[in-house]
Design a protein around this motif. Sequence first.
Motif, PDB file in Angstrom:
ATOM      1  N   MET A  12      22.758  -5.722 -11.187  1.00 43.55           N
ATOM      2  CA  MET A  12      22.280  -4.649 -10.316  1.00 43.55           C
ATOM      3  C   MET A  12      20.818  -4.951  -9.970  1.00 43.55           C
ATOM      4  O   MET A  12      19.949  -4.975 -10.852  1.00 43.55           O
ATOM      5  CB  MET A  12      22.411  -3.286 -10.989  1.00 43.55           C
ATOM      6  N   GLN A  13      20.538  -5.178  -8.688  1.00 47.44           N
ATOM      7  CA  GLN A  13      19.199  -5.516  -8.231  1.00 47.44           C
ATOM      8  C   GLN A  13      18.780  -4.542  -7.131  1.00 47.44           C
ATOM      9  O   GLN A  13      19.586  -4.224  -6.241  1.00 47.44           O
ATOM     10  CB  GLN A  13      19.150  -6.953  -7.692  1.00 47.44           C
ATOM     11  N   PHE A  14      17.522  -4.108  -7.185  1.00 45.89           N
ATOM     12  CA  PHE A  14      16.944  -3.263  -6.154  1.00 45.89           C
ATOM     13  C   PHE A  14      15.907  -4.084  -5.393  1.00 45.89           C
ATOM     14  O   PHE A  14      15.108  -4.814  -5.999  1.00 45.89           O
ATOM     15  CB  PHE A  14      16.299  -2.023  -6.781  1.00 45.89           C
ATOM     16  N   THR A  15      15.930  -3.964  -4.080  1.00 45.01           N
ATOM     17  CA  THR A  15      15.060  -4.781  -3.228  1.00 45.01           C
ATOM     18  C   THR A  15      14.018  -3.908  -2.547  1.00 45.01           C
ATOM     19  O   THR A  15      14.222  -2.709  -2.342  1.00 45.01           O
ATOM     20  CB  THR A  15      15.891  -5.514  -2.161  1.00 45.01           C
ATOM     21  N   GLY A  16      12.871  -4.586  -2.182  1.00 46.01           N
ATOM     22  CA  GLY A  16      11.817  -3.894  -1.467  1.00 46.01           C
ATOM     23  C   GLY A  16      10.964  -3.045  -2.390  1.00 46.01           C
ATOM     24  O   GLY A  16      11.272  -2.857  -3.575  1.00 46.01           O
ATOM     25  N   PRO A  17       9.887  -2.501  -1.860  1.00 47.42           N
ATOM     26  CA  PRO A  17       9.040  -1.610  -2.671  1.00 47.42           C
ATOM     27  C   PRO A  17       9.777  -0.330  -3.013  1.00 47.42           C
ATOM     28  O   PRO A  17      10.617   0.146  -2.262  1.00 47.42           O
ATOM     29  CB  PRO A  17       7.841  -1.344  -1.769  1.00 47.42           C
ATOM     30  N   GLY A  18       9.466   0.216  -4.197  1.00 47.83           N
ATOM     31  CA  GLY A  18      10.126   1.434  -4.614  1.00 47.83           C
ATOM     32  C   GLY A  18       9.425   2.049  -5.797  1.00 47.83           C
ATOM     33  O   GLY A  18       8.331   1.649  -6.197  1.00 47.83           O
ATOM     34  N   LEU A  19      10.077   3.012  -6.391  1.00 46.88           N
ATOM     35  CA  LEU A  19       9.542   3.753  -7.519  1.00 46.88           C
ATOM     36  C   LEU A  19      10.566   3.726  -8.637  1.00 46.88           C
ATOM     37  O   LEU A  19      11.735   4.021  -8.429  1.00 46.88           O
ATOM     38  CB  LEU A  19       9.247   5.201  -7.124  1.00 46.88           C
TER      39      LEU A  19
END
Length: 264
Positions: A232-239
């Motif tokens: 599970m990978q999250f891309t881009g800027p985030g919180l």
Amino acid sequence: MNAPDNSSQDNADNGAPRVRREDFDPNRTESLARLDGLRRAAFQRIRQAPNAEQLARRRSLLGFAKWALPGLALVLLSSIAAWPEISHLMNQNRAALKEMARLRVESGNMEQATYRGLDAHDHLYMITARTTHQQGPDRVDLVDPVADIQLSGNSWAHIKSDRGVYMQHEQTLTLDDNVVLYRDDGLLMNGPSADMDLKADVIASRDWVHAEGPFGKQDAQGYFLDQHAGIMQFTGPGLTVRNDDNGPPSAAARLHLQGLKTEK
């Protein structure tokens, strides 16, 4: 003593006609002659013996009746024995006709459609929709689609949205508007869109996403989820807010804080 009544005898003597019964008529010559004529005519009638063709026809009729009557009785008994099964089949056909009438297929549109398939690892998936519209031999437009996916280790995932496009040959599902994914390990993800490769058990999106689960909370501009490989990978800027961030500090964090205080 009373004297006998001789009025009837007097009427007879006076010439009045007597009433006579026909069956006691002494003059029966005419009737006997008629009966004798009928008897002679019956004796003169000659009865001919049946020829070989007539005898063969009679034997064939008797043989046919010998086999036909028991066969008819056997058919009747078999129909009585098989009637419960025939009634069951008739009820099943009636139920199928009612179900087909409920689906109501009109111009490629179908209600309460269901699509089933297997991924590359022989895991079952099922897609249902409130209404569908067939766009050619491959594409199907879906309204209120819901996908139930079987994962490794008897786990499962459930994903739904307001609209979708299912490509049957490619085994891909594109979801738009209010995409919600829930997995039995507690993962919950919300976003405006998602693309699913049902054959490879991969879900990805380039739109923002909000995820919650045992790890904590995550807001990002996209994600990639390989459910078979457990990636599970999250891309881009985030919180990112981890669940342990709100708890007591770990041993390493306490040592780090004590070092900072000692240097002061």
